[in-house]
Design a protein around this motif. Structure first.
Motif, PDB file in Angstrom:
ATOM      1  N   LEU A  59      31.576  18.392 -23.499  1.00 57.23           N
ATOM      2  CA  LEU A  59      30.802  19.323 -22.682  1.00 57.23           C
ATOM      3  C   LEU A  59      31.132  19.165 -21.202  1.00 57.23           C
ATOM      4  N   ARG A  60      31.095  20.283 -20.492  1.00 55.24           N
ATOM      5  CA  ARG A  60      31.258  20.267 -19.033  1.00 55.24           C
ATOM      6  C   ARG A  60      29.913  20.317 -18.329  1.00 55.24           C
ATOM      7  N   SER A  61      28.943  20.981 -18.967  1.00 54.16           N
ATOM      8  CA  SER A  61      27.626  21.109 -18.360  1.00 54.16           C
ATOM      9  C   SER A  61      26.591  21.358 -19.449  1.00 54.16           C
ATOM     10  N   LEU A  62      25.333  21.158 -19.079  1.00 51.67           N
ATOM     11  CA  LEU A  62      24.233  21.346 -20.026  1.00 51.67           C
ATOM     12  C   LEU A  62      22.986  21.719 -19.245  1.00 51.67           C
ATOM     13  N   ARG A  63      22.262  22.707 -19.761  1.00 52.64           N
ATOM     14  CA  ARG A  63      20.965  23.071 -19.189  1.00 52.64           C
ATOM     15  C   ARG A  63      19.942  23.072 -20.309  1.00 52.64           C
ATOM     16  N   ALA A  64      18.760  22.541 -20.036  1.00 49.80           N
ATOM     17  CA  ALA A  64      17.726  22.472 -21.064  1.00 49.80           C
ATOM     18  C   ALA A  64      16.349  22.456 -20.427  1.00 49.80           C
ATOM     19  N   THR A  65      15.383  22.933 -21.185  1.00 49.81           N
ATOM     20  CA  THR A  65      13.980  22.764 -20.815  1.00 49.81           C
ATOM     21  C   THR A  65      13.539  21.400 -21.342  1.00 49.81           C
ATOM     22  N   PHE A  66      12.746  20.690 -20.558  1.00 50.01           N
ATOM     23  CA  PHE A  66      12.322  19.372 -21.008  1.00 50.01           C
ATOM     24  C   PHE A  66      10.826  19.168 -20.782  1.00 50.01           C
ATOM     25  N   SER A  67      10.255  18.283 -21.593  1.00 52.82           N
ATOM     26  CA  SER A  67       8.923  17.741 -21.329  1.00 52.82           C
ATOM     27  C   SER A  67       9.046  16.231 -21.338  1.00 52.82           C
ATOM     28  N   GLU A  68       8.344  15.585 -20.453  1.00 54.50           N
ATOM     29  CA  GLU A  68       8.381  14.124 -20.319  1.00 54.50           C
ATOM     30  C   GLU A  68       6.957  13.603 -20.447  1.00 54.50           C
ATOM     31  N   THR A  69       6.728  12.734 -21.422  1.00 53.67           N
ATOM     32  CA  THR A  69       5.390  12.192 -21.654  1.00 53.67           C
ATOM     33  C   THR A  69       5.418  10.681 -21.526  1.00 53.67           C
ATOM     34  N   TYR A  70       4.541  10.169 -20.681  1.00 55.47           N
ATOM     35  CA  TYR A  70       4.406   8.720 -20.499  1.00 55.47           C
ATOM     36  C   TYR A  70       3.088   8.263 -21.112  1.00 55.47           C
ATOM     37  N   ARG A  71       3.140   7.192 -21.908  1.00 56.88           N
ATOM     38  CA  ARG A  71       1.945   6.605 -22.498  1.00 56.88           C
ATOM     39  C   ARG A  71       1.944   5.112 -22.181  1.00 56.88           C
ATOM     40  N   GLY A  72       0.906   4.654 -21.502  1.00 57.68           N
ATOM     41  CA  GLY A  72       0.823   3.244 -21.159  1.00 57.68           C
ATOM     42  C   GLY A  72      -0.349   2.983 -20.240  1.00 57.68           C
ATOM     43  N   ALA A  73      -0.808   1.717 -20.221  1.00 56.38           N
ATOM     44  CA  ALA A  73      -1.922   1.309 -19.365  1.00 56.38           C
ATOM     45  C   ALA A  73      -3.149   2.193 -19.566  1.00 56.38           C
ATOM     46  N   GLY A  74      -3.316   2.674 -20.799  1.00 55.80           N
ATOM     47  CA  GLY A  74      -4.495   3.469 -21.119  1.00 55.80           C
ATOM     48  C   GLY A  74      -4.441   4.910 -20.650  1.00 55.80           C
ATOM     49  N   ILE A  75      -3.277   5.375 -20.212  1.00 57.65           N
ATOM     50  CA  ILE A  75      -3.173   6.752 -19.741  1.00 57.65           C
ATOM     51  C   ILE A  75      -2.046   7.473 -20.472  1.00 57.65           C
ATOM     52  N   THR A  76      -2.143   8.790 -20.496  1.00 59.41           N
ATOM     53  CA  THR A  76      -1.078   9.646 -21.017  1.00 59.41           C
ATOM     54  C   THR A  76      -0.819  10.733 -19.980  1.00 59.41           C
ATOM     55  N   ARG A  77       0.450  10.877 -19.603  1.00 58.87           N
ATOM     56  CA  ARG A  77       0.806  11.861 -18.577  1.00 58.87           C
ATOM     57  C   ARG A  77       1.990  12.682 -19.064  1.00 58.87           C
ATOM     58  N   THR A  78       1.864  14.003 -19.021  1.00 58.74           N
ATOM     59  CA  THR A  78       2.942  14.889 -19.462  1.00 58.74           C
ATOM     60  C   THR A  78       3.372  15.801 -18.325  1.00 58.74           C
ATOM     61  N   GLU A  79       4.693  15.895 -18.129  1.00 55.13           N
ATOM     62  CA  GLU A  79       5.279  16.767 -17.121  1.00 55.13           C
ATOM     63  C   GLU A  79       6.388  17.580 -17.787  1.00 55.13           C
ATOM     64  N   SER A  80       6.784  18.675 -17.155  1.00 56.28           N
ATOM     65  CA  SER A  80       7.828  19.500 -17.750  1.00 56.28           C
ATOM     66  C   SER A  80       8.608  20.228 -16.678  1.00 56.28           C
ATOM     67  N   GLY A  81       9.777  20.742 -17.077  1.00 55.14           N
ATOM     68  CA  GLY A  81      10.625  21.450 -16.137  1.00 55.14           C
ATOM     69  C   GLY A  81      11.971  21.767 -16.750  1.00 55.14           C
ATOM     70  N   THR A  82      12.999  21.819 -15.897  1.00 53.26           N
ATOM     71  CA  THR A  82      14.353  22.161 -16.326  1.00 53.26           C
ATOM     72  C   THR A  82      15.323  21.062 -15.921  1.00 53.26           C
ATOM     73  N   LEU A  83      16.225  20.714 -16.833  1.00 54.06           N
ATOM     74  CA  LEU A  83      17.244  19.695 -16.593  1.00 54.06           C
ATOM     75  C   LEU A  83      18.613  20.341 -16.566  1.00 54.06           C
ATOM     76  N   TRP A  84      19.415  19.977 -15.555  1.00 49.83           N
ATOM     77  CA  TRP A  84      20.822  20.353 -15.498  1.00 49.83           C
ATOM     78  C   TRP A  84      21.664  19.093 -15.483  1.00 49.83           C
ATOM     79  N   LEU A  85      22.724  19.059 -16.289  1.00 44.02           N
ATOM     80  CA  LEU A  85      23.695  17.971 -16.267  1.00 44.02           C
ATOM     81  C   LEU A  85      25.080  18.568 -16.040  1.00 44.02           C
ATOM     82  N   SER A  86      25.920  17.847 -15.292  1.00 35.04           N
ATOM     83  CA  SER A  86      27.278  18.315 -15.053  1.00 35.04           C
ATOM     84  C   SER A  86      28.190  17.108 -14.911  1.00 35.04           C
ATOM     85  N   ARG A  87      29.401  17.238 -15.392  1.00 33.11           N
ATOM     86  CA  ARG A  87      30.371  16.170 -15.236  1.00 33.11           C
ATOM     87  C   ARG A  87      30.842  16.113 -13.787  1.00 33.11           C
TER      88      ARG A  87
END
Length: 218
Positions: free
Chosen positions: A40-68
């Motif tokens: 691959l030369r490049s990649l675009r994707a929608t993402f969600s990121e969820t953190y669980r720890g220390a008694g909390i849960t946090r979710t964020e989302s957006g768009t990721l771009w990768l390129s060589r």
């Protein structure tokens, strides 16, 4: 007695089927993943990121771009805007409206997102992970790959890559040694899309101070 034998035979057959489904060559899976992402030369994707720890849960989302080679841009939109971007050498983190932005050399960065820059162009799972294993996933054609990243063993206990039938990494689970977990889920993946290289350069807005360090995210 006949019913008992039939039940035993059925149980044996189902057990054999389960074992066959779990028998996956980790070498073959690693090679297939390396080949898929290295082409691959490049990649675009929608993402969600969820953190669980220390008694909390946090979710964020957006768009990721990768390129060589090694460039990435995480553009968060929910629940608030923020930006994590790298030109392949330096990483930057900025929250719109704040008076400071942060930067750090990518090779010294202690951030769970930074290893993902290796997905395009130089992926070698067997070199990046120790104790690498693979098993069949819950859906036909899917695979789960697990291992411990060599350069983050003091922080990360295990990483799990969930690969769909198209050979795409659909989900990444990162379990840290302190018991916390970060999960990335990717969707709407588009490969070899045109990406302006300006996306991977960061210019602080007027009046924003750039702070250097080894950590760029809160």
């Amino acid at each position: 007695m006949r019913k008992t034998l039939a039940a035993f035979a059925l149980t044996f057959c189902l057990s054999g089927l389960a074992v066959a489904q779990q028998a996956v060559s980790v070498d073959r899976v690693a090679e297939d993943l390396d080949r898929h992402y290295n082409e691959l030369r490049s990649l675009r994707a929608t993402f969600s990121e969820t953190y669980r720890g220390a008694g909390i849960t946090r979710t964020e989302s957006g768009t990721l771009w990768l390129s060589r080679p090694g460039k990435m841009r995480w553009e968060y939109t929910e629940p608030r805007e923020k930006l994590f971007v790298s030109d392949g050498k330096t990483a930057y983190f900025y929250v719109p409206g704040e008076r400071q932005a942060r930067k750090a050399p990518l090779d010294k960065l202690d951030d769970l997102r930074s290893p993902l820059r290796y997905l395009l162009g130089k992926t070698k799972l067997k070199k990046e992970f120790e104790n690498l294993t693979a098993r069949a996933g819950d859906q036909p054609g899917t695979v789960v790959v697990r291992g411990v990243p060599k350069d983050m063993g003091d922080r990360v206990a295990e990483v799990s890559l969930y690969v769909n039938s198209a050979g795409e990494i659909q989900r990444i689970e990162i379990n840290e040694v302190d018991g916390s977990q970060t999960e990335f889920v990717f969707s709407s993946q588009e490969e070899n899309v045109h990406v302006e290289q300006a996306r991977f350069r960061f210019q602080p807005p007027h009046g924003v101070e750039l702070i250097e360090g080894t950590a760029v995210a809160p």
